[in-house]
Design an enzyme around this catalytic site. Structure first.
Site, PDB file in Angstrom:
ATOM      1  N   TRP A   1       0.872  -1.351   0.014  1.00 46.62           N
ATOM      2  CA  TRP A   1      -0.160  -0.014  -0.090  1.00 46.62           C
ATOM      3  C   TRP A   1       0.983   1.173  -0.102  1.00 46.62           C
ATOM      4  CZ3 TRP A   1      -0.440  -4.092   3.334  1.00 46.62           C
ATOM      5  CH2 TRP A   1       0.277  -4.161   4.512  1.00 46.62           C
ATOM      6  N   ARG A   2       2.126   1.099  -0.024  1.00 51.83           N
ATOM      7  CA  ARG A   2       3.166   2.234  -0.046  1.00 51.83           C
ATOM      8  C   ARG A   2       3.297   2.738  -1.575  1.00 51.83           C
ATOM      9  NH1 ARG A   2       7.031   1.345   5.122  1.00 51.83           N
ATOM     10  NH2 ARG A   2       5.377   1.947   6.841  1.00 51.83           N
TER      11      ARG A   2
ATOM     12  N   GLU B   1      -5.250   0.820   5.973  1.00 55.74           N
ATOM     13  CA  GLU B   1      -5.249   1.319   7.344  1.00 55.74           C
ATOM     14  C   GLU B   1      -6.384   0.645   8.326  1.00 55.74           C
ATOM     15  OE1 GLU B   1      -3.260   2.939   8.971  1.00 55.74           O
ATOM     16  OE2 GLU B   1      -1.881   3.532   7.550  1.00 55.74           O
TER      17      GLU B   1
ATOM     18  N   THR C   1      -4.029  -5.273  13.679  1.00 57.47           N
ATOM     19  CA  THR C   1      -3.631  -6.622  12.868  1.00 57.47           C
ATOM     20  C   THR C   1      -2.286  -6.439  12.311  1.00 57.47           C
ATOM     21  OG1 THR C   1      -6.021  -6.528  12.342  1.00 57.47           O
ATOM     22  CG2 THR C   1      -4.845  -8.072  11.027  1.00 57.47           C
TER      23      THR C   1
ATOM     24  N   LEU D   1      -9.776 -12.681   8.889  1.00 60.42           N
ATOM     25  CA  LEU D   1      -8.817 -11.457   9.321  1.00 60.42           C
ATOM     26  C   LEU D   1      -9.605 -11.009  10.554  1.00 60.42           C
ATOM     27  CD1 LEU D   1      -6.787  -9.678   8.228  1.00 60.42           C
ATOM     28  CD2 LEU D   1      -8.661  -8.331   6.899  1.00 60.42           C
ATOM     29  N   GLY D   2     -10.594 -11.309  11.046  1.00 59.91           N
ATOM     30  CA  GLY D   2     -11.251 -10.788  12.255  1.00 59.91           C
ATOM     31  C   GLY D   2     -11.695  -9.447  12.272  1.00 59.91           C
TER      32      GLY D   2
ATOM     33  N   TYR E   1      -7.059   7.701  14.933  1.00 62.31           N
ATOM     34  CA  TYR E   1      -5.836   7.305  14.109  1.00 62.31           C
ATOM     35  C   TYR E   1      -6.143   7.264  12.650  1.00 62.31           C
ATOM     36  CZ  TYR E   1      -2.791   4.225  11.712  1.00 62.31           C
ATOM     37  OH  TYR E   1      -1.818   3.670  11.143  1.00 62.31           O
TER      38      TYR E   1
ATOM     39  N   ASP F   1      -0.794   5.594  16.666  1.00 67.95           N
ATOM     40  CA  ASP F   1      -1.070   4.229  16.698  1.00 67.95           C
ATOM     41  C   ASP F   1      -0.351   3.684  17.928  1.00 67.95           C
ATOM     42  OD1 ASP F   1       1.479   4.202  15.794  1.00 67.95           O
ATOM     43  OD2 ASP F   1       0.805   2.562  14.395  1.00 67.95           O
TER      44      ASP F   1
ATOM     45  N   CYS G   1      18.212  -1.388  20.610  1.00 61.23           N
ATOM     46  CA  CYS G   1      18.318  -0.032  20.837  1.00 61.23           C
ATOM     47  C   CYS G   1      19.782   0.108  20.117  1.00 61.23           C
ATOM     48  CB  CYS G   1      18.719   0.302  22.480  1.00 61.23           C
ATOM     49  SG  CYS G   1      16.864   0.043  23.098  1.00 61.23           S
TER      50      CYS G   1
END
Length: 356
Positions: free
Chosen positions: A22-23, A35, A41, A78-79, A118, A136, A197
DNA sequence: GATACGTGGAA
DNA sequence: TTTCCAAGTAT
């Protein structure tokens, strides 16, 4: 020299950011769909669903013309099925109220069903480059660590601190990349457990890292106990067909098909539960036959053990008392009816048994 | 603010 | 096995 936080972040993102389906465009529709699918998910889970969705419904018009069964079949597994229903409703609203164009203002976006604070901010920032923070779970965690937030970032006070930080840290005109960079950082480096880190481009900017409190941020949410229920499910066959019902929309597994049954009352035997539920849902008396299996399953706020029985109707004709619809389905056709995890498992057992 | 709403992956 | 929780929203 002395690069600012956002310069380091965006520099890292251009090298290490993820290449996600989707980018590849800034199509507001594609970003909206992704989104919504990504709400609670994981990315890996979403990708195949997203690809199939965009093939079948490449734009608002095709989505608006879809049927409930089409979108639920695509969404099966997918829920959070309300999301699928809401996408269709929102497509209708966009056509009727927004001239078939996805709105570019946060306030308008938030009016769409299934689009909250969001998702509205994410669409505004990623598709229209508005200077808003798409806050998010990833950003809550990353920013809570960057500022060593001592209060819960999921509560209002912590949220306020985060938005204040963003006001200062977000570069003007680059909100899309800034948000996505923080998301990718949270997904790959600043992870919930075992944050890396040493690989983080913002190590020198991170207050939690400086103080060694990374593992204590964000502060854990208070635990909630999940109850365990026992549930009956009836496999009622007639000739080569089996009886299933469609659950009412708006509740658990809304709009999906299931084997009739329900929750066991305290002190009640499972077979008594089976007979009672069928009487209440279908208005018929059944004889409870062989136990096909017990299927454990965990939902968000409770767990179930589903006891599936073969049942025989003793008297009467089933009516849709507690379902939107009832349907006698030939076993090979069961796969065409969208179901939740447990009922799909039972359906697959029946199909397999029938087709050795 | 608390609760309902799915599923699957990781530790 | 259990627990946590992952790009949240609606009520």
């Amino acid at each position: 020299m002395n690069a600012t936080l956002h310069e380091k972040l965006l520099g890292w993102y251009r090298v290490h950011g993820r290449d996600l389906p989707w980018r590849r465009s800034k199509d507001p529709y594609a970003i909206w769909i992704s989104e919504v699918m990504l709400q609670q998910t994981r990315v890996e889970t979403v990708i195949p669903y997203y690809t199939r969705w965009m093939e079948q419904f490449p734009n608002i018009q095709t989505l608006a013309r879809s049927t409930t069964d089409q979108i639920l079949s695509l969404w099966e597994g997918l829920g959070y099925y309300r999301r699928a229903h809401n996408l269709r409703k929102a497509a209708h609203m966009i056509i009727e109220e927004f001239h078939a164009t996805i709105p570019d203002q946060v306030a308008d976006l938030e009016r769409l069903p299934g689009v909250g604070i969001y998702t509205a901010a994410a669409i505004a920032a990623l598709a229209f480059n508005l200077d808003v923070l798409a806050l998010d779970g990833n950003l809550r965690r990353v920013i809570a660590r960057l500022i060593d937030l001592e209060v819960d970032p999921r509560r209002r006070q912590g949220e306020r601190c985060i938005y204040e930080w963003a006001d200062k840290a977000m570069p003007v005109g680059q909100a899309g990349e800034f948000n996505q960079a923080l998301m990718d950082l949270g997904a790959t480096i600043c992870t919930p457990r075992k944050p890396k880190c040493g690989l983080c481009p913002l190590m020198q900017d991170c207050l939690a890292y400086a103080r060694g409190t990374q593992l204590e941020r964000p502060i854990p949410r208070p635990g909630v106990r999940v109850p365990l229920y026992h549930v009956s499910a009836a496999v009622i066959q007639r000739a080569d067909t089996v009886l299933i019902g469609r659950r009412p929309e708006g509740k658990l597994l809304g709009g999906l098909w299931e084997f009739p049954g329900g929750k066991q009352d305290p002190g009640e035997s499972m077979e008594a539960c089976m007979r009672r539920e069928i009487q209440e849902e279908l208005g018929v008396e059944v004889q409870v036959g062989v136990l096909l299996g017990i299927f454990p399953h965990a939902y968000t706020h409770f767990k179930v053990n589903v006891h599936a029985y073969r049942c025989l109707i003793l008297s009467g004709e089933p009516q849709a008392l507690d379902h939107d619809q009832l349907c006698w389905v030939a076993l090979p056709d069961l796969e065409k009816y969208p179901m939740g995890k447990v009922d799909r498992l039972i359906a697959n057992l029946l199909i397999t048994d029938h087709n050795p």
